[in-house]
Design an enzyme around this catalytic site. Structure first.
Site, PDB file in Angstrom:
ATOM      1  N   GLY A   1      33.751  18.379  -8.826  1.00 37.24           N
ATOM      2  CA  GLY A   1      32.524  19.318  -8.675  1.00 37.24           C
ATOM      3  C   GLY A   1      32.475  20.578  -9.360  1.00 37.24           C
ATOM      4  O   GLY A   1      32.326  21.809  -9.191  1.00 37.24           O
TER       5      GLY A   1
ATOM      6  N   LEU B   1      30.795  21.668 -11.729  1.00 35.48           N
ATOM      7  CA  LEU B   1      29.568  22.345 -11.983  1.00 35.48           C
ATOM      8  C   LEU B   1      29.188  23.268 -10.994  1.00 35.48           C
ATOM      9  O   LEU B   1      27.977  23.840 -11.170  1.00 35.48           O
ATOM     10  CB  LEU B   1      28.570  21.349 -12.697  1.00 35.48           C
ATOM     11  CG  LEU B   1      29.224  20.624 -14.163  1.00 35.48           C
ATOM     12  CD1 LEU B   1      28.096  19.742 -14.554  1.00 35.48           C
ATOM     13  CD2 LEU B   1      29.452  21.842 -15.125  1.00 35.48           C
ATOM     14  N   GLY B   2      29.745  23.170  -9.858  1.00 31.26           N
ATOM     15  CA  GLY B   2      28.989  23.736  -8.517  1.00 31.26           C
ATOM     16  C   GLY B   2      29.502  25.442  -8.539  1.00 31.26           C
ATOM     17  O   GLY B   2      30.023  25.868  -9.499  1.00 31.26           O
ATOM     18  N   GLN B   3      29.083  25.941  -7.442  1.00 32.99           N
ATOM     19  CA  GLN B   3      29.068  27.222  -7.311  1.00 32.99           C
ATOM     20  C   GLN B   3      30.384  28.022  -7.387  1.00 32.99           C
ATOM     21  O   GLN B   3      30.707  28.757  -8.168  1.00 32.99           O
ATOM     22  CB  GLN B   3      28.498  27.693  -5.843  1.00 32.99           C
ATOM     23  CG  GLN B   3      28.415  29.248  -5.583  1.00 32.99           C
ATOM     24  CD  GLN B   3      28.334  29.841  -4.168  1.00 32.99           C
ATOM     25  OE1 GLN B   3      28.565  29.134  -3.336  1.00 32.99           O
ATOM     26  NE2 GLN B   3      28.095  31.085  -4.029  1.00 32.99           N
TER      27      GLN B   3
ATOM     28  N   ILE C   1      29.477  15.137 -11.310  1.00 31.98           N
ATOM     29  CA  ILE C   1      28.778  13.669 -11.264  1.00 31.98           C
ATOM     30  C   ILE C   1      27.725  13.691 -12.412  1.00 31.98           C
ATOM     31  O   ILE C   1      27.361  12.706 -12.907  1.00 31.98           O
ATOM     32  CB  ILE C   1      28.290  13.602 -10.027  1.00 31.98           C
ATOM     33  CG1 ILE C   1      27.566  12.127  -9.718  1.00 31.98           C
ATOM     34  CG2 ILE C   1      26.759  14.782  -9.862  1.00 31.98           C
ATOM     35  CD1 ILE C   1      27.312  11.678  -8.207  1.00 31.98           C
ATOM     36  N   ARG C   2      27.608  14.859 -12.975  1.00 33.26           N
ATOM     37  CA  ARG C   2      26.376  15.101 -14.189  1.00 33.26           C
ATOM     38  C   ARG C   2      27.013  15.690 -15.215  1.00 33.26           C
ATOM     39  O   ARG C   2      28.253  16.415 -15.114  1.00 33.26           O
ATOM     40  CB  ARG C   2      25.217  15.494 -13.701  1.00 33.26           C
ATOM     41  CG  ARG C   2      25.385  17.040 -13.192  1.00 33.26           C
ATOM     42  CD  ARG C   2      24.313  17.609 -12.267  1.00 33.26           C
ATOM     43  NE  ARG C   2      24.400  18.934 -12.147  1.00 33.26           N
ATOM     44  CZ  ARG C   2      25.138  19.422 -11.302  1.00 33.26           C
ATOM     45  NH1 ARG C   2      25.686  18.730 -10.625  1.00 33.26           N
ATOM     46  NH2 ARG C   2      25.355  20.821 -11.405  1.00 33.26           N
TER      47      ARG C   2
ATOM     48  N   TYR D   1      28.410  18.895   8.635  1.00 35.25           N
ATOM     49  CA  TYR D   1      29.432  19.568   7.602  1.00 35.25           C
ATOM     50  C   TYR D   1      30.732  19.988   8.248  1.00 35.25           C
ATOM     51  O   TYR D   1      31.666  19.905   7.763  1.00 35.25           O
ATOM     52  CB  TYR D   1      28.676  20.797   7.077  1.00 35.25           C
ATOM     53  CG  TYR D   1      29.171  21.379   6.231  1.00 35.25           C
ATOM     54  CD1 TYR D   1      29.563  22.843   6.542  1.00 35.25           C
ATOM     55  CD2 TYR D   1      29.419  21.184   4.777  1.00 35.25           C
ATOM     56  CE1 TYR D   1      30.315  23.723   5.508  1.00 35.25           C
ATOM     57  CE2 TYR D   1      30.171  22.012   3.836  1.00 35.25           C
ATOM     58  CZ  TYR D   1      30.692  23.375   4.291  1.00 35.25           C
ATOM     59  OH  TYR D   1      31.233  24.167   3.492  1.00 35.25           O
TER      60      TYR D   1
END
Ligand code: VAH
Length: 308
Positions: free
Chosen positions: A6, A8-10, A33-34, A139
Site C-alpha cells: 500500500g 502509494l496510499g495516504q 497494486i498499481r 472495517y
C-alpha cells in the site's frame, strides 16, 4: 530491507519517503497494486504487488532479502462498509498472506489497527488500551480480527508483530481514500480553495485525530522499541487530538477569518463516526515505547494551510 504494501496510499506514500530518508533509498521496497509517476516509485525500489497474490508476495520477500514487512494495503471504513465482502477478502486475505510471508521469512511485522476497532459499547472518553471491542462496521471487524491474528502470530509462531490503533490521519501529501475521518482533510482543502466546506459529519461529533508526521514517527519509534519493554503488541492506542468539525473550523479561521463551514450529513459515515470513541487513552504507548505526538490542532492547522 523493508517491504511496504500500500506504498502509494495516504500513510504508505509518506512512510516510504521517511523510511528511505532514515535507512537509505535502497533499503525500502515500495509495493502497490498499481504504478504511478511519483517520487515513491522513482526514489527507490518499486514492485507491483496485489497482496492477495501470496506467491508473488513471498517471492518478492525472498528476492529482496526482506527483514521487515509494513503492511498498509487495505480498504478504509466507508469504502469497506459499501463493499463488506470485498473488504473482508482484501483486508483479511491480504493480512493473512502478509503474516505468512513474515512467518516464512522470519521478518519483523507492522500493520495498523484503528480507533475503528472499537464499537458503540466501548467506553467513549479516554477509551482504555484494554477494553470492550465490539465494532459494528466491517472495517472494525477487520481491525479487531487483525489485532487478534497479529497477536496470535506472535504468541504461536514468535513473529515480532507490532501495531498501533491510528486515529483519523491528517496529511497533505496523498489524499486519503474512503475513510470517515477524511472530512477533516477535505476541510483544509476547502478552506484554502474556496474559503468554505460542507461537512458530511455532524457538528459536535468528536473523533481522535493526528497529524501524519506524528503517525510516521510513531511507526518508526514502535518498530525500533526494545521488545522486552512491550507489554502490548497489537495494537497500541495512539492519538494527538480529539476534535469535532467546529474545532477544525475555529482553528482554520485563525488563518482564514471568513471561512464558512456548512453541513450536509451523510448518514452512513455519521453512523460509523458515532460508533467510534470520542477520545482514547494513549498511556500504554507512552509508557512502553515513549509515544509523544508533537502537533496539536493549532500547529497542525498552521502547517496544513501553509503546505497545501
Ligand atoms: C478511516 N482514516 O476513516 C481511517 C481511519 C480512524 C479512521 O481508520 O477509515
Amino acid at each position: 530491507k523493508i517491504l511496504v504494501t500500500g506504498a502509494l496510499g495516504q500513510i504508505g506514500s509518506e512512510l516510504v519517503m521517511k523510511l528511505r530518508e532514515v535507512y537509505g533509498n535502497d533499503s525500502v521496497l515500495a509495493t502497490d497494486i498499481r504504478k504511478e509517476d511519483c517520487e515513491v516509485v522513482h526514489s527507490g525500489p518499486f514492485e507491483i504487488l496485489d497482496v492477495q497474490d501470496a506467491k508473488r508476495f513471498s517471492s518478492l520477500a525472498r528476492e529482496y532479502h526482506i527483514d521487515t514487512i509494513m503492511h498498509l494495503a487495505a480498504l478504509l471504513s466507508a469504502k469497506a462498509e459499501a463493499n463488506p465482502q470485498l473488504a473482508w477478502t482484501i483486508n483479511m486475505g491480504g493480512l493473512v498472506n502478509a503474516l505468512e510471508v513474515a512467518r516464512e521469512h522470519n521478518t519483523q511485522f507492522f500493520t495498523p489497527s484503528s480507533i475503528g476497532a472499537f464499537g458503540p459499547n466501548t467506553p467513549k472518553s479516554r477509551t482504555p488500551q484494554d477494553t470492550i471491542q465490539r465494532p459494528t462496521t466491517m472495517y472494525g471487524v477487520n481491525k479487531v480480527s487483525g489485532e487478534l491474528l497479529c497477536d496470535y502470530y506472535y504468541q504461536k509462531f514468535g513473529v515480532d508483530t507490532r501495531g498501533v490503533r491510528f486515529p483519523g490521519l491528517i496529511s497533505y501529501v496523498t489524499k486519503p481514500g474512503g475513510g470517515t475521518t477524511d472530512y477533516a482533510v477535505e476541510m483544509y482543502y476547502g478552506a484554502k480553495e474556496n474559503k468554505a466546506y460542507t461537512s458530511y459529519i455532524k457538528s459536535g461529533t468528536y473523533m481522535d485525530m493526528m497529524y501524519m508526521p506524528d503517525a510516521i514517527h510513531a511507526i518508526i519509534q514502535l518498530m525500533e522499541a526494545d521488545s522486552s519493554r512491550l507489554i502490548h503488541r497489537n495494537a497500541f492506542n495512539v492519538s494527538a487530538i480529539s476534535a469535532e468539525p467546529e474545532d477544525f473550523a475555529q482553528a482554520i479561521r485563525k488563518h482564514i477569518p471568513d471561512f464558512q463551514l456548512s453541513y450536509d450529513v451523510d448518514p452512513i459515515r455519521q453512523a460509523i463516526a458515532e460508533s467510534w470513541p470520542n477520545s482514547i487513552n494513549c498511556q500504554a504507548a507512552k509508557e512502553e515505547w515513549g509515544f509523544q505526538p508533537k502537533f496539536d490542532l493549532h500547529s497542525m492547522s498552521e502547517d496544513m494551510l501553509e503546505k497545501i
